[in-house]
Write a protein that holds these residues in place. Structure first.
Motif, short mmCIF file in Angstrom:
data_model
loop_
_atom_site.label_atom_id
_atom_site.label_comp_id
_atom_site.label_asym_id
_atom_site.label_seq_id
_atom_site.Cartn_x
_atom_site.Cartn_y
_atom_site.Cartn_z
N ARG A 199 0.83 -1.21 0.00
CA ARG A 199 0.00 0.00 0.00
C ARG A 199 0.87 1.26 0.00
NH1 ARG A 199 -5.21 -1.31 0.69
NH2 ARG A 199 -5.69 -3.37 1.57
N ASN A 200 1.94 1.20 -0.80
CA ASN A 200 2.85 2.34 -0.90
C ASN A 200 3.30 2.44 -2.36
OD1 ASN A 200 5.06 4.13 -0.85
ND2 ASN A 200 5.47 3.62 1.29
N ILE A 201 2.95 3.59 -2.98
CA ILE A 201 3.24 3.73 -4.42
C ILE A 201 4.74 3.76 -4.67
CG2 ILE A 201 2.96 5.22 -6.43
CD1 ILE A 201 0.30 6.10 -5.34
N SER A 202 5.49 4.49 -3.87
CA SER A 202 6.93 4.58 -4.07
C SER A 202 7.60 3.23 -3.86
CB SER A 202 7.54 5.63 -3.14
OG SER A 202 7.29 5.27 -1.78
N ALA A 203 7.12 2.47 -2.87
CA ALA A 203 7.70 1.16 -2.62
C ALA A 203 7.34 0.18 -3.74
CB ALA A 203 7.22 0.63 -1.27
N THR A 204 6.14 0.35 -4.30
CA THR A 204 5.73 -0.53 -5.40
C THR A 204 6.49 -0.22 -6.67
OG1 THR A 204 3.51 -0.62 -4.42
CG2 THR A 204 3.73 -1.36 -6.69
#
Length: 448
Positions: free
Chosen positions: A333-338
């Motif tokens: 649930r993290n765009i940067s991590a994805t």
């Protein structure tokens, strides 16, 4: 890496299977009218004796039929097929003196290789023109022009050339006391093309030309075979002389019409799809140059199955990447991590194309399957590394410090885990035999 991968991807040849040389050569010899026993003793046996002196032969067998002999020579897998072909050609030349002198053509050979199978079959037929005229259009016009297309190795014309058939009447021979050997000798004497000589003068020299070749059935009919009671006996009185083909016992049919088939082979390492597209561009030009009664039809297009299979594998690969990215986003649930594994997967795949180009590989079903399986390896490593870095950030560390400490903690673990996964394919890499050659490219691609 991304730039080199994109350039390499556009240059990689596309095929259904990897380019593999199977060291098998098939030799074909033709002697019209000869029985299978005659072909075995007079044609196959001298050739087999010469072939047996070639080093590296694994097995050899022959098939003899009415008027033909097929000899299949299987070499060891370590033997280079081009060098083996040269040895076979030299053996055929050595055995030429032991073969029957009345063979219409010397024995021919070809490499038996699935990668060298024709990529396209084109049928040429006509409901009105005789078959030998259709053969002339297919051989002199279409085959020569198609062979000039970039990537085409050769064009095989399946059909019989024009020939004059002399159907001797036994009753007419017996009534005049003439043997078949006299008819054969008369035809050979009257149909010659030999140098006549040169006339030398004081100031000039003349080359004498005397063309004794006969080109159609009408020219053969007036031939004088013998004299009986002072009268000439002509060939038309003893036989039915017709315009026909060399072998009228083997015919290709297409849509209930006799036809000539063109088998088009591509050069090794070329793009099958580009070769077929280049051939298809020529077909409209041929239709404008041949009579309207001559029809051309594509019997088989190997690129169609390649396009479909490659498209399916590409779709599976893209779908796999999308599903992996979606699963990562649902859990983190993290765009940067994805975004990190989302960029790592395409970069790793595109970079592999550069290595495939340097190794001389092709884009085929096996190499794309290897890339599909490798997606899981790359994403697994990225998720483990990312999760450890996020754990350090949640502990209050900065991004740079968390990245350095997190990667230092599990870097060795990820490397050892990746190497252990790659080690599974080491036995496949060294697998022997034909299966090993097929899977060699798969093992190397998934390891890279």
């Amino acid at each position: 890496i991304l730039l080199f991968g994109i350039v390499a991807y556009r240059s990689l040849p596309v095929s259904d299977l990897p380019n593999i040389d199977y060291p098998t050569i098939q030799v074909t010899a033709v002697l019209p009218g000869a029985s299978p026993e005659t072909m075995a003793s007079s044609v196959a046996l001298p050739l087999e004796r010469q072939f047996s002196t070639i080093a590296g032969i694994d097995s050899m067998n022959s098939t003899n039929g009415l008027g033909y002999s097929n000899i299949t020579v299987q070499f060891e897998l370590s033997r280079n097929i081009d060098a083996a072909a040269q040895d076979v050609q030299a053996s055929i030349s050595k055995a030429a003196q032991q073969l029957p002198p009345n063979m219409p053509s010397p024995p021919s050979y070809q490499k038996v290789n699935p990668a060298d199978q024709p990529v396209m079959y084109v049928a040429v037929s006509s409901p009105t023109l005789p078959l030998y005229q259709v053969y002339e259009y297919a051989d002199t016009l279409m085959a020569q022009r198609i062979s000039m297309v970039s990537g085409v190795a050769q064009v095989q014309v399946y059909g019989s050339k024009y020939a004059v058939r002399v159907q001797v009447n036994p009753d007419a021979l017996a009534a005049r006391g003439i043997g078949v050997d006299e008819v054969q000798a008369a035809i050979q004497r009257s149909n010659v093309n030999l140098p006549t000589g040169t006339l030398y003068g004081a100031k000039q020299a003349f080359t004498v030309q005397s063309n004794g070749q006969l080109f159609n059935a009408a020219a053969f009919k007036p031939l004088i075979v013998a004299y009986r009671n002072g009268n000439p006996v002509r060939l038309a009185e003893l036989a039915n002389v017709i315009d026909s083909v060399e072998n009228d016992k083997s015919i290709s049919w297409f849509m209930e019409t006799q036809s000539i088939v063109l088998g088009i082979q591509r050069q090794p390492g070329t793009n099958t799809i580009e070769v077929v597209d280049g051939i298809r561009k020529l077909l409209p030009q041929f239709r404008s140059q041949i009579p309207p009664s001559v029809k051309m039809s594509i019997l088989h297009d190997r690129s169609e199955s390649i396009r479909e299979s490659i498209a399916d594998v590409k779709f599976t690969l893209l779908l796999t990447i999308c599903l992996v990215v979606l699963v990562i986003f649902l859990f983190l649930r993290n765009i940067s991590a994805t975004a990190i594994p989302s960029f790592a997967v395409p970069l790793a795949i595109v970079g592999t194309f550069a290595a495939m180009y340097l190794l001389g590989y092709t884009i085929d079903n096996l190499s794309l399957m290897a890339l599909t399986l490798s997606v899981g390896f790359v994403v697994d490593d990225a998720i483990v590394m990312l999760e450890n870095i996020v754990r350090h950030m949640e502990m209050g560390e900065g991004r740079m410090e968390a990245a350095l400490r997190g990667s230092r903690e599990i870097g060795f673990t990820i490397i050892s885990m990746t190497l252990s996964l790659v080690a599974v394919f080491i036995p496949v890499l060294f697998l022997g035999g034909i299966v090993g050659r097929l899977l060699h490219e798969f093992a190397v691609t998934i390891s890279i």
